[in-house]
Design an enzyme around this catalytic site. Structure first.
Site, PDB file in Angstrom:
ATOM      1  N   THR A  12       0.818  -1.217   0.000  1.00  0.00           N
ATOM      2  CA  THR A  12       0.000   0.000   0.000  1.00  0.00           C
ATOM      3  C   THR A  12       0.850   1.264   0.000  1.00  0.00           C
ATOM      4  O   THR A  12       0.477   2.268  -0.606  1.00  0.00           O
ATOM      5  CB  THR A  12      -0.934   0.001   1.224  1.00  0.00           C
ATOM      6  OG1 THR A  12      -1.791  -1.143   1.158  1.00  0.00           O
ATOM      7  CG2 THR A  12      -1.793   1.256   1.264  1.00  0.00           C
ATOM      8  N   SER A  55       1.691  -7.532  -0.731  1.00  0.00           N
ATOM      9  CA  SER A  55       2.300  -8.466   0.210  1.00  0.00           C
ATOM     10  C   SER A  55       1.631  -9.844   0.267  1.00  0.00           C
ATOM     11  O   SER A  55       2.299 -10.823   0.616  1.00  0.00           O
ATOM     12  CB  SER A  55       2.402  -7.856   1.609  1.00  0.00           C
ATOM     13  OG  SER A  55       1.142  -7.624   2.176  1.00  0.00           O
ATOM     14  N   THR A  86       1.463  -4.441   4.290  1.00  0.00           N
ATOM     15  CA  THR A  86       1.253  -4.751   5.708  1.00  0.00           C
ATOM     16  C   THR A  86       0.688  -6.151   5.964  1.00  0.00           C
ATOM     17  O   THR A  86       0.823  -6.667   7.070  1.00  0.00           O
ATOM     18  CB  THR A  86       0.310  -3.721   6.356  1.00  0.00           C
ATOM     19  OG1 THR A  86      -0.952  -3.731   5.671  1.00  0.00           O
ATOM     20  CG2 THR A  86       0.908  -2.328   6.301  1.00  0.00           C
ATOM     21  N   ASP A  87       0.065  -6.775   4.960  1.00  0.00           N
ATOM     22  CA  ASP A  87      -0.589  -8.063   5.223  1.00  0.00           C
ATOM     23  C   ASP A  87       0.384  -9.137   5.683  1.00  0.00           C
ATOM     24  O   ASP A  87       0.052  -9.957   6.543  1.00  0.00           O
ATOM     25  CB  ASP A  87      -1.338  -8.543   3.977  1.00  0.00           C
ATOM     26  CG  ASP A  87      -2.643  -7.797   3.742  1.00  0.00           C
ATOM     27  OD1 ASP A  87      -3.028  -7.010   4.632  1.00  0.00           O
ATOM     28  OD2 ASP A  87      -3.268  -7.996   2.688  1.00  0.00           O
TER      29      ASP A  87
END
Length: 323
Positions: A12, A55, A86-87
């Protein structure tokens, strides 16, 4: 000024929002590239893009490639900042923490809101990470995750919310430090750290989450796939439904390591309960109890550990360490 390598991998923090549809997606050029003038007062920064992926698309092979990139650059830079989706950020951070034996700061960051969204945390998290990477106090602390004015260890941090900008927390231990407008403050440190350098990731390890009524059916199905190892997020302190025991014995009898963690996000697994399926019986079977790891992190550690040894006792010692 310090010389910092800024390594972009996607996520992101490298995306933009379509203002008409609300869709957040990739772009041809990194949206933070035009904002590099913010970095000039912090460090001399060189940028690298070994790959650019959302990710959820990142695999352990990508993580190993990233680790090799850091090692390749390690003699030329004073520290490293890695931008990441971030995942799976916590998994990449922990993988790097296991395989990289560096004293220099390595900081991973990301964003919950893309660069052109209202309230974007992208540029702020990046600047905070660069500040942390240039701090002498950040040396010899393993891989650090910087998000939302906090500094976390790779081992402890996890994503706790799907969308909140304060999603990254360390429920068990709290952040290792904080970032203020004036300085970087570390208020505690890790006591011990072990690394396991590897040149390849070739093993196949499954991760299962225990649930009420779980039986041998799902375990038998996994066994047919001939895994090299299995991680189970058990119940409570480390217990499983009794109908899983027969199948688990087959894993142990075929020298397939079974690692047990808890599906609870705090506490440690312990061989406390003596009933059928209780932790005491599971340990007697030969199941290995992992100390304070989440399921995804235990899976990564087993993938790495199996590249070094398949001996059960050596694996047990690796997982029963506190760090």
């Amino acid at each position: 000024m310090k010389h910092i390598a800024l390594i972009h991998t996607g996520g992101t923090i490298s995306m933009v929002e379509n203002k008409q549809t609300g869709e957040v997606t990739t772009t041809d050029t990194h949206p933070l590239t035009d904002l590099t003038y913010y970095f000039t007062s912090l460090a001399n920064v060189d940028e690298f893009i070994p790959f650019s992926l959302p990710s959820p698309h990142i695999t352990p092979s990508h993580m190993l490639h990233l680790a090799n990139k850091v090692k390749e650059l390690s003699n030329d830079y004073d520290g490293f900042v890695i931008t990441h989706g971030t995942d799976t950020l916590e998994e990449t951070a922990y993988f790097l923490d296991l395989v990289l034996d560096l004293q220099k700061p390595v900081v991973i960051t990301g964003a919950m809101r893309s660069t052109n969204e209202i309230g974007s945390d992208a540029l702020y998290n990046l600047i905070s990470s660069l500040r942390t990477a240039t701090s002498d106090s950040a040396w010899d602390k393993g891989i650090l995750v910087v998000m939302n004015d906090e500094i976390h260890t790779a081992r402890s941090v996890t994503k706790t919310s799907t969308s909140n900008v304060a999603t990254f927390q360390s429920p068990q231990n709290g952040p290792i430090g904080i970032i203020t407008k004036e300085t970087i403050i570390f208020h505690h440190t890790i006591l011990e750290r072990h690394t396991y350098p590897v040149n390849q990731i070739t093993k196949n390890v499954f991760l299962l989450k225990a649930y009420a009524g779980m039986n041998k059916q799902i375990l038998d199905t996994v066994k047919q796939a001939a895994p090299d190892g299995l991680v189970i997020e058990g119940l409570g302190e480390g217990n499983l439904p009794k109908d899983t025991i027969t199948s688990l014995k087959q894993f142990i009898n075929h020298d397939i390591p079974v690692i047990l963690v808890s599906r609870c996000y705090q506490g440690v697994v312990q061989p406390t309960y003596g009933y059928e399926g209780g932790g005491r019986e599971l340990k007697k079977l030969g199941i290995i109890f992992a100390n304070s790891l989440t399921g995804p992190k235990a899976r990564l550690k087993l993938l790495i550990a199996l590249e070094q040894t398949v001996e059960m006792e050596k694996l047990r010692k690796m997982f029963e360490r506190v760090f």
